[in-house]
Design a protein around this motif. Structure first.
Motif, PDB file in Angstrom:
ATOM      1  N   GLY A  90       0.938  -1.226  -0.043  1.00  0.00           N
ATOM      2  CA  GLY A  90       0.101   0.047   0.051  1.00  0.00           C
ATOM      3  C   GLY A  90       0.875   1.312  -0.143  1.00  0.00           C
ATOM      4  O   GLY A  90       0.375   2.077  -0.544  1.00  0.00           O
ATOM      5  N   TYR A  91       1.914   1.302   0.783  1.00  0.00           N
ATOM      6  CA  TYR A  91       2.973   2.184   0.687  1.00  0.00           C
ATOM      7  C   TYR A  91       3.432   2.538  -0.884  1.00  0.00           C
ATOM      8  O   TYR A  91       3.741   3.744  -1.340  1.00  0.00           O
ATOM      9  CB  TYR A  91       3.950   2.120   1.775  1.00  0.00           C
ATOM     10  CG  TYR A  91       3.355   2.040   3.129  1.00  0.00           C
ATOM     11  CD1 TYR A  91       3.170   3.292   3.879  1.00  0.00           C
ATOM     12  CD2 TYR A  91       3.347   0.862   3.729  1.00  0.00           C
ATOM     13  CE1 TYR A  91       2.396   3.256   4.937  1.00  0.00           C
ATOM     14  CE2 TYR A  91       2.614   0.914   5.183  1.00  0.00           C
ATOM     15  CZ  TYR A  91       2.485   2.094   5.613  1.00  0.00           C
ATOM     16  OH  TYR A  91       2.023   1.919   7.007  1.00  0.00           O
ATOM     17  N   ILE A  92       3.679   1.412  -1.412  1.00  0.00           N
ATOM     18  CA  ILE A  92       4.162   1.810  -2.696  1.00  0.00           C
ATOM     19  C   ILE A  92       3.264   2.293  -3.689  1.00  0.00           C
ATOM     20  O   ILE A  92       3.655   2.865  -4.539  1.00  0.00           O
ATOM     21  CB  ILE A  92       4.785   0.056  -3.185  1.00  0.00           C
ATOM     22  CG1 ILE A  92       5.848  -0.420  -2.326  1.00  0.00           C
ATOM     23  CG2 ILE A  92       5.189   0.198  -4.605  1.00  0.00           C
ATOM     24  CD1 ILE A  92       6.312  -1.774  -2.621  1.00  0.00           C
ATOM     25  N   ILE A  93       1.974   1.725  -3.778  1.00  0.00           N
ATOM     26  CA  ILE A  93       0.916   2.514  -4.267  1.00  0.00           C
ATOM     27  C   ILE A  93       0.645   3.841  -3.852  1.00  0.00           C
ATOM     28  O   ILE A  93       0.528   4.693  -4.796  1.00  0.00           O
ATOM     29  CB  ILE A  93      -0.263   1.523  -4.346  1.00  0.00           C
ATOM     30  CG1 ILE A  93      -0.156   0.088  -4.843  1.00  0.00           C
ATOM     31  CG2 ILE A  93      -1.397   2.337  -4.900  1.00  0.00           C
ATOM     32  CD1 ILE A  93      -0.010   0.213  -6.085  1.00  0.00           C
ATOM     33  N   GLY A  94       1.062   3.913  -2.640  1.00  0.00           N
ATOM     34  CA  GLY A  94       0.571   5.335  -2.038  1.00  0.00           C
ATOM     35  C   GLY A  94       1.554   6.399  -2.691  1.00  0.00           C
ATOM     36  O   GLY A  94       1.489   7.583  -2.791  1.00  0.00           O
ATOM     37  N   PHE A  95       2.945   5.794  -3.115  1.00  0.00           N
ATOM     38  CA  PHE A  95       3.842   6.702  -3.758  1.00  0.00           C
ATOM     39  C   PHE A  95       3.182   7.449  -5.048  1.00  0.00           C
ATOM     40  O   PHE A  95       3.880   8.435  -5.238  1.00  0.00           O
ATOM     41  CB  PHE A  95       5.136   6.066  -4.093  1.00  0.00           C
ATOM     42  CG  PHE A  95       5.863   5.519  -3.035  1.00  0.00           C
ATOM     43  CD1 PHE A  95       5.969   5.919  -1.695  1.00  0.00           C
ATOM     44  CD2 PHE A  95       6.778   4.012  -2.979  1.00  0.00           C
ATOM     45  CE1 PHE A  95       6.688   5.568  -0.546  1.00  0.00           C
ATOM     46  CE2 PHE A  95       7.452   3.930  -2.001  1.00  0.00           C
ATOM     47  CZ  PHE A  95       7.376   4.412  -0.840  1.00  0.00           C
ATOM     48  N   ILE A  96       2.451   6.801  -5.857  1.00  0.00           N
ATOM     49  CA  ILE A  96       1.882   7.093  -6.835  1.00  0.00           C
ATOM     50  C   ILE A  96       1.173   8.574  -6.463  1.00  0.00           C
ATOM     51  O   ILE A  96       1.150   9.645  -7.117  1.00  0.00           O
ATOM     52  CB  ILE A  96       1.082   6.401  -7.603  1.00  0.00           C
ATOM     53  CG1 ILE A  96       1.862   5.264  -8.318  1.00  0.00           C
ATOM     54  CG2 ILE A  96       0.299   7.028  -8.918  1.00  0.00           C
ATOM     55  CD1 ILE A  96       0.961   3.813  -8.616  1.00  0.00           C
TER      56      ILE A  96
END
Length: 189
Positions: A90-96
């Protein structure tokens, strides 16, 4: 858009992806949470503030795509789809969303230095929300528990990363604009 302008946009976007890919793997695991301390969020806000909404967001998407195919660009020099579907995905997606918010806000008034920390905090908040929701789902935690595991311990470090990113991003952005490297088209597409 002229060919040299297209080439410049491609190079700047690739530069954002490269910077994020170089800094994001640098991390320190913590014994009490699956979320490590990493330079990923620093790299994302730095690139988005320097290069704007379009370049920062697309650069972040390229970084994630490179990690998904298995190159070790995620925290701890890892890669692959299992990272995206694991507790920190979720953090990786949150980077977008972090990149988009930071770049979009800075693009609105690139000469206003006070807007840089506001934009970076807003971007990080979005990343925290996505990351905490996903962490909670993956680890069967309440949202509050997920915040305690994946956000609260990181707030002082993230504040420091934002401070350094602001100090670096503002002068870089000013030089890129004066040098004609940042066109209005590329920043706000």
């Amino acid at each position: 858009m002229r060919q040299s302008s297209k080439t410049r946009e491609l190079v700047l976007t690739a530069l954002a992806a490269a910077i994020i890919s170089l800094l994001a793997p640098l991390s320190v695991p913590l014994p009490f949470t699956p979320v490590p301390i990493s330079l990923a969020s620093f790299a994302v806000v730095l690139c988005s503030a320097c290069l704007g909404f379009w370049r920062g967001t697309v650069g972040t998407l390229v970084y994630i795509a490179v990690g998904l195919v298995g190159l070790p660009v995620f925290a701890g020099f890892t890669g692959g789809a299992d990272k995206l579907f694991g507790p920190t995905g979720g953090y990786i997606i949150g980077f977008i969303f972090c990149a988009a918010a930071t770049g979009w806000l800075v693009d609105r008034a690139p000469g206003k230095v006070w807007l840089y920390p506001v934009a970076m905090v807003a971007g990080n908040l979005l990343c925290y929300v996505f990351g905490s929701l996903w962490l909670g789902m993956q680890m069967h935690l309440t949202f509050g528990q997920a915040l305690l595991a994946g956000v609260v311990p990181f707030l002082p470090g993230d504040a420091g990363k934002i401070a350094v990113a602001c100090l670096v991003a503002y002068p870089i952005r000013q030089r890129l604009e004066k040098g004609g490297f940042l066109s209005a088209e590329g920043a706000a597409k």
